[in-house]
Design a protein around this motif. Sequence first.
Motif, PDB file in Angstrom:
ATOM      1  N   SER A 329       0.828  -1.034  -0.009  1.00 11.51           N
ATOM      2  CA  SER A 329       0.008   0.002   0.037  1.00 11.51           C
ATOM      3  C   SER A 329       0.940   1.177  -0.023  1.00 11.51           C
ATOM      4  CB  SER A 329      -0.879   0.035   1.191  1.00 11.51           C
ATOM      5  OG  SER A 329      -1.924  -0.965   1.130  1.00 11.51           O
ATOM      6  N   GLU A 330       2.221   1.182   0.482  1.00  7.93           N
ATOM      7  CA  GLU A 330       2.950   2.426   0.763  1.00  7.93           C
ATOM      8  C   GLU A 330       4.338   1.991   0.340  1.00  7.93           C
ATOM      9  OE1 GLU A 330       2.643   4.293   4.690  1.00  7.93           O
ATOM     10  OE2 GLU A 330       0.424   3.976   4.631  1.00  7.93           O
ATOM     11  N   VAL A 331       4.815   3.014  -0.157  1.00  5.69           N
ATOM     12  CA  VAL A 331       6.398   2.699  -0.651  1.00  5.69           C
ATOM     13  C   VAL A 331       7.410   2.428   0.377  1.00  5.69           C
ATOM     14  CG1 VAL A 331       7.167   5.260  -0.748  1.00  5.69           C
ATOM     15  CG2 VAL A 331       8.129   3.581  -2.341  1.00  5.69           C
ATOM     16  N   CYS A 332       6.995   3.024   1.642  1.00  6.00           N
ATOM     17  CA  CYS A 332       7.782   2.668   2.708  1.00  6.00           C
ATOM     18  C   CYS A 332       8.015   1.104   3.108  1.00  6.00           C
ATOM     19  CB  CYS A 332       7.392   3.447   4.004  1.00  6.00           C
ATOM     20  SG  CYS A 332       5.857   2.944   4.709  1.00  6.00           S
ATOM     21  N   GLY A 333       6.977   0.356   2.803  1.00  8.43           N
ATOM     22  CA  GLY A 333       7.119  -1.099   2.728  1.00  8.43           C
ATOM     23  C   GLY A 333       8.246  -1.532   1.840  1.00  8.43           C
ATOM     24  N   LEU A 334       7.854  -1.292   0.617  1.00  9.90           N
ATOM     25  CA  LEU A 334       9.098  -1.744  -0.318  1.00  9.90           C
ATOM     26  C   LEU A 334      10.562  -1.215   0.200  1.00  9.90           C
ATOM     27  CD1 LEU A 334       7.464  -0.936  -3.957  1.00  9.90           C
ATOM     28  CD2 LEU A 334       7.172  -2.600  -2.212  1.00  9.90           C
ATOM     29  N   ASN A 335      10.729  -0.014   0.520  1.00  9.26           N
ATOM     30  CA  ASN A 335      12.050   0.503   1.015  1.00  9.26           C
ATOM     31  C   ASN A 335      12.487  -0.262   2.232  1.00  9.26           C
ATOM     32  OD1 ASN A 335      11.674   2.545  -0.672  1.00  9.26           O
ATOM     33  ND2 ASN A 335      11.126   4.130   0.718  1.00  9.26           N
ATOM     34  N   ALA A 336      11.787  -1.046   2.873  1.00  9.26           N
ATOM     35  CA  ALA A 336      12.120  -1.872   4.125  1.00  9.26           C
ATOM     36  C   ALA A 336      12.684  -3.176   3.498  1.00  9.26           C
ATOM     37  CB  ALA A 336      11.009  -2.113   5.065  1.00  9.26           C
ATOM     38  N   ILE A 337      12.100  -3.683   2.468  1.00 11.83           N
ATOM     39  CA  ILE A 337      12.641  -5.154   2.013  1.00 11.83           C
ATOM     40  C   ILE A 337      13.283  -5.291   0.710  1.00 11.83           C
ATOM     41  CG2 ILE A 337      10.889  -6.174   3.540  1.00 11.83           C
ATOM     42  CD1 ILE A 337       9.443  -6.950   0.996  1.00 11.83           C
ATOM     43  N   VAL A 338      13.136  -4.187  -0.183  1.00  9.93           N
ATOM     44  CA  VAL A 338      14.026  -3.919  -1.554  1.00  9.93           C
ATOM     45  C   VAL A 338      14.569  -2.627  -1.781  1.00  9.93           C
ATOM     46  CG1 VAL A 338      12.727  -5.882  -2.844  1.00  9.93           C
ATOM     47  CG2 VAL A 338      11.673  -3.661  -2.445  1.00  9.93           C
ATOM     48  N   PRO A 339      15.421  -2.435  -0.616  1.00  8.59           N
ATOM     49  CA  PRO A 339      15.988  -1.070  -0.771  1.00  8.59           C
ATOM     50  C   PRO A 339      16.831  -1.034  -2.003  1.00  8.59           C
ATOM     51  CG  PRO A 339      17.149  -2.265   0.979  1.00  8.59           C
ATOM     52  CD  PRO A 339      16.048  -3.183   0.358  1.00  8.59           C
ATOM     53  N   ALA A 340      17.554  -1.839  -2.535  1.00 12.25           N
ATOM     54  CA  ALA A 340      18.422  -1.822  -3.617  1.00 12.25           C
ATOM     55  C   ALA A 340      17.846  -1.856  -5.127  1.00 12.25           C
ATOM     56  CB  ALA A 340      19.326  -2.954  -3.521  1.00 12.25           C
ATOM     57  N   ARG A 341      16.462  -1.699  -5.274  1.00 19.53           N
ATOM     58  CA  ARG A 341      15.850  -1.799  -6.060  1.00 19.53           C
ATOM     59  C   ARG A 341      15.950  -0.407  -6.969  1.00 19.53           C
ATOM     60  NH1 ARG A 341      12.480   0.255  -2.992  1.00 19.53           N
ATOM     61  NH2 ARG A 341      10.788   1.654  -3.463  1.00 19.53           N
ATOM     62  N   ASP A 342      15.848  -0.367  -8.311  1.00 21.81           N
ATOM     63  CA  ASP A 342      15.788   0.805  -9.066  1.00 21.81           C
ATOM     64  C   ASP A 342      14.185   1.777  -8.853  1.00 21.81           C
ATOM     65  OD1 ASP A 342      15.504   3.048 -10.804  1.00 21.81           O
ATOM     66  OD2 ASP A 342      16.474   1.923 -12.407  1.00 21.81           O
ATOM     67  N   LYS A 343      14.342   2.516  -8.152  1.00 22.78           N
ATOM     68  CA  LYS A 343      13.046   3.276  -7.882  1.00 22.78           C
ATOM     69  C   LYS A 343      12.269   3.918  -8.660  1.00 22.78           C
ATOM     70  CE  LYS A 343      14.178   3.967  -2.667  1.00 22.78           C
ATOM     71  NZ  LYS A 343      15.685   3.030  -2.802  1.00 22.78           N
ATOM     72  N   GLU A 344      12.885   4.396  -9.800  1.00 24.41           N
ATOM     73  CA  GLU A 344      12.365   4.767 -10.930  1.00 24.41           C
ATOM     74  C   GLU A 344      11.508   3.852 -11.698  1.00 24.41           C
ATOM     75  OE1 GLU A 344      12.870   7.911 -11.828  1.00 24.41           O
ATOM     76  OE2 GLU A 344      13.780   8.275  -9.944  1.00 24.41           O
ATOM     77  N   LYS A 345      11.744   2.739 -11.370  1.00 23.50           N
ATOM     78  CA  LYS A 345      11.071   1.482 -12.260  1.00 23.50           C
ATOM     79  C   LYS A 345       9.888   0.976 -11.329  1.00 23.50           C
ATOM     80  CE  LYS A 345      14.844  -0.109 -15.009  1.00 23.50           C
ATOM     81  NZ  LYS A 345      15.678  -1.322 -15.332  1.00 23.50           N
ATOM     82  N   ASP A 346       9.479   1.786 -10.219  1.00 22.84           N
ATOM     83  CA  ASP A 346       8.433   1.256  -9.586  1.00 22.84           C
ATOM     84  C   ASP A 346       7.239   1.419 -10.417  1.00 22.84           C
ATOM     85  OD1 ASP A 346       9.961   0.629  -7.437  1.00 22.84           O
ATOM     86  OD2 ASP A 346       9.470   2.317  -6.040  1.00 22.84           O
ATOM     87  N   ILE A 347       5.918   0.662 -10.100  1.00 19.52           N
ATOM     88  CA  ILE A 347       4.779   0.804 -10.673  1.00 19.52           C
ATOM     89  C   ILE A 347       3.825   1.248  -9.885  1.00 19.52           C
ATOM     90  CG2 ILE A 347       3.256  -0.494 -12.018  1.00 19.52           C
ATOM     91  CD1 ILE A 347       5.198  -2.211 -13.281  1.00 19.52           C
TER      92      ILE A 347
END
Length: 368
Positions: A329-347
Amino acid sequence: MCRIGSIKCREAVPPSLALRLMLPQQEGHDNSGFALVMQDLEGAFSHYKETPLLSLATTPEGLRLVADHMAALGFVQLAQWVPEVDNRAGLNMAAMPRYVFSNYDWPEVYRYRGQKDREELLLDTRLALRRLLEEHDAGYVYSFWPDVLTLKEIGDPADIAAYFRLWDDDGRLVARNIVAQCRQNTNYGIVRYAAHPFFLQGHTLCANGENTLFTRNREFQQSLHRGYTGFESDSQCLLYTLHYVHRELGWPLTYYKHVLTPLPAAEAASREDGEVLGLIRESLAQLEINGPNAIIGLLPDGKMLACCDAKKLRPLVIGSDGDMVAMASEVCGLNAIVPARDKEKDIYPGERELVVVDNGLELQRWLQ
């Protein structure tokens, strides 16, 4: 609002990863519950992936009732995993006396039956067990399906995790697909069956939002299939529509979005597939939804999906690092478990979009 999340990985991961995804979103839920569905299991269940797994929260009497019923049907228990709970004082949760996850061999007469017959047997067995446990006020049965485990509990998610030792990561409870939600169904009565995710014949769904056409959906769905039952939450209708479109009708997955949130009639009529869209809307108008919704689904074959309501009134984000796809629901959740992802590619799925993640972790985006 609810908070929802899911994880799809190349390697099996523990539920603590789902908790790390969900807990940063804590301001968006009310500590009333935590539930998860795990699919494509390893660890304690790695040798039983082809045999149905029964997920129970029950009383000692309920265990006896279930054992007698399963024996009468010809199911033979192959293995059982019972969590070693941490029953410390002060935990904010409403624990049941027993939590049992049991693998069963098929009744002899079904060992040579087709897949469809086996799936119908599992559904009928789960529904019968639910009625049996309800009659004696003796517990809850959440799923009965190969390679799927379901856990639901009322209380503070952090305390629920402590009780079940979900932070231990001892390798016994791991899976490649996990769908989770923090928050009970506080719009209606707080009962365990109302907690997302919901499960039916390999289909899993959780939602953040409300379905204001719940009554219309429910009345229609009750006539469609014996498995469309309970309706403790308006979001269960979203699962039943997914099951009906994908399994019962056998339509391409892309039509699920057209059933939930059809295009305006004039726009649909102007398209090449306008006749098809018109027939869908005409025949399944009772399955349309209204109100804010963000939806995460998991299919029997492991594909994961996401979509939103027609006005995009609930948040949802999807990110990947190549070895894991996470939705939250919130991007802070993704930041907690996939911090190394390319955030520009988030959908951030749009109001007319359906996103599907296949088993190679490739993301497919489909627009209405």
